[in-house]
Design a protein around this motif. Structure first.
Motif, PDB file in Angstrom:
ATOM      1  N   HIS A 141     114.332 125.664  35.270  1.00  0.00           N
ATOM      2  CA  HIS A 141     113.340 124.630  34.957  1.00  0.00           C
ATOM      3  C   HIS A 141     113.144 124.506  33.452  1.00  0.00           C
ATOM      4  O   HIS A 141     112.791 123.449  32.943  1.00  0.00           O
ATOM      5  CB  HIS A 141     111.986 124.990  35.582  1.00  0.00           C
ATOM      6  CG  HIS A 141     111.903 124.750  37.050  1.00  0.00           C
ATOM      7  ND1 HIS A 141     110.730 124.382  37.680  1.00  0.00           N
ATOM      8  CD2 HIS A 141     112.822 124.825  38.033  1.00  0.00           C
ATOM      9  CE1 HIS A 141     110.937 124.256  38.974  1.00  0.00           C
ATOM     10  NE2 HIS A 141     112.203 124.531  39.217  1.00  0.00           N
ATOM     11  N   ASP A 161     104.852 121.368  35.080  1.00  0.00           N
ATOM     12  CA  ASP A 161     106.212 121.716  35.500  1.00  0.00           C
ATOM     13  C   ASP A 161     107.002 120.431  35.730  1.00  0.00           C
ATOM     14  O   ASP A 161     106.559 119.555  36.476  1.00  0.00           O
ATOM     15  CB  ASP A 161     106.189 122.554  36.777  1.00  0.00           C
ATOM     16  CG  ASP A 161     107.588 122.784  37.316  1.00  0.00           C
ATOM     17  OD1 ASP A 161     108.417 123.305  36.550  1.00  0.00           O
ATOM     18  OD2 ASP A 161     107.863 122.434  38.470  1.00  0.00           O
ATOM     19  N   PRO A 162     108.181 120.290  35.109  1.00  0.00           N
ATOM     20  CA  PRO A 162     108.914 119.024  35.203  1.00  0.00           C
ATOM     21  C   PRO A 162     109.590 118.788  36.547  1.00  0.00           C
ATOM     22  O   PRO A 162     110.109 117.688  36.779  1.00  0.00           O
ATOM     23  CB  PRO A 162     109.963 119.154  34.089  1.00  0.00           C
ATOM     24  CG  PRO A 162     110.174 120.624  33.937  1.00  0.00           C
ATOM     25  CD  PRO A 162     108.835 121.249  34.193  1.00  0.00           C
TER      26      PRO A 162
END
Length: 278
Positions: A141, A161-162
């Protein structure tokens, strides 16, 4: 019609395995991320032969082979499916539209781990699930972050969080009453439960860790197990070892935190079930 589903969480090797499957069975439509929230914005600008800027692959080409009237029904029924943990009418109507496509379709969703059994029951499709070591998945991530920045994002923050961990945790929190947790603890719960649900629904489980170690051997084994999907060993050289890694001491720090989180919320048996397939 939906013939097969190649599912897995984000950063678990789903894209490259989807591409190998697409190359190995070009007579089928291989629909990449059909639940992507920006799918139809992307398609409005996409042309055959283009390459996605992140993956450098022709991710969306097969959508252009769908008859226009079917693609339009999909567009009308498409919504934001991030955070889906239960089958619902909107998702059912959208998947019904895909199932009406007059060609065999292989779907590659990263957003449907929790509802794969519903897909299997409704459409009679084969389910192949990709799993990957949780620490490698999490590190992927944030593969360009330094260690201090990674710790801060993982342990000090609870959003950002992408790859949609926060969306899925919010749904699980609403359903089960989990307390507010940092990003990495959210990920520990999402990874454990999402992979557990996926494995329970699966016909075939693919370990991405094993694929990276022995791609040709694993492709031959997986191809024997699957009925609707193939992974030709001639494409084994497309699998590249991970290029970015963190120190062993940092890795152990994250492993301990992951296992403590799983134990704290009583998810040990779910976690142990998934570990059998890594």
């Amino acid at each position: 019609m939906i013939e097969g589903v190649l599912a897995g969480l984000f950063r678990q090797g789903t894209t490259i395995l989807w591409y190998v499957c697409k190359l190995s069975t070009p007579d089928k439509l291989h629909l990449y991320e059909p639940c992507h929230q920006d799918l139809f914005d992307i398609l409005s600008k996409w042309q055959k032969g283009m390459r996605d800027p992140m993956h450098k692959l022709p991710l969306w080409d097969d959508y252009l082979d769908i008859p226009q009237e079917h693609l339009e029904i999909m567009r009308q029924r498409h919504v934001d499916f991030n955070g889906v943990i239960e089958w619902n009418k909107q998702l059912e109507r959208y998947m019904d539209a895909i199932n009406m496509i007059p060609a065999p379709c292989i779907l590659q969703p990263c957003r449907l781990n929790f509802v794969l059994f519903d897909l299997k029951l409704r459409y009679g499709c084969e389910i192949a699930v990709i799993v990957r070591n949780p620490i490698d998945t999490w590190f992927a991530h944030f593969s360009i972050m330094g260690e201090d920045e990674l710790r801060k994002m993982s342990f000090d923050k609870s959003d950002g969080d992408p790859f949609y961990t926060n969306d899925y945790f919010a749904s699980l929190q609403h359903k089960y009453g989990f307390p507010k947790l940092c990003n990495f603890e959210q990920f520990a719960i999402v990874w454990t439960l999402a992979n557990y649900h996926a494995i329970c629904a699966s016909d075939v489980v693919i370990s991405y860790d094993r694929v990276v170690q022995h791609p040709a051997h694993e492709f031959m084994k997986i191809s024997r197990q699957c009925k609707t999907m193939q992974f030709d060993a001639m494409y084994a050289d497309l699998i590249k070892p991970k290029l970015v890694d963190y120190t062993l001491s940092l890795r152990r720090e994250f492993e301990i935190r992951f296992e403590k989180t799983v134990a704290e919320f009583g998810l040990d048996r779910y976690y142990e079930r998934v570990l059998r397939f890594l």
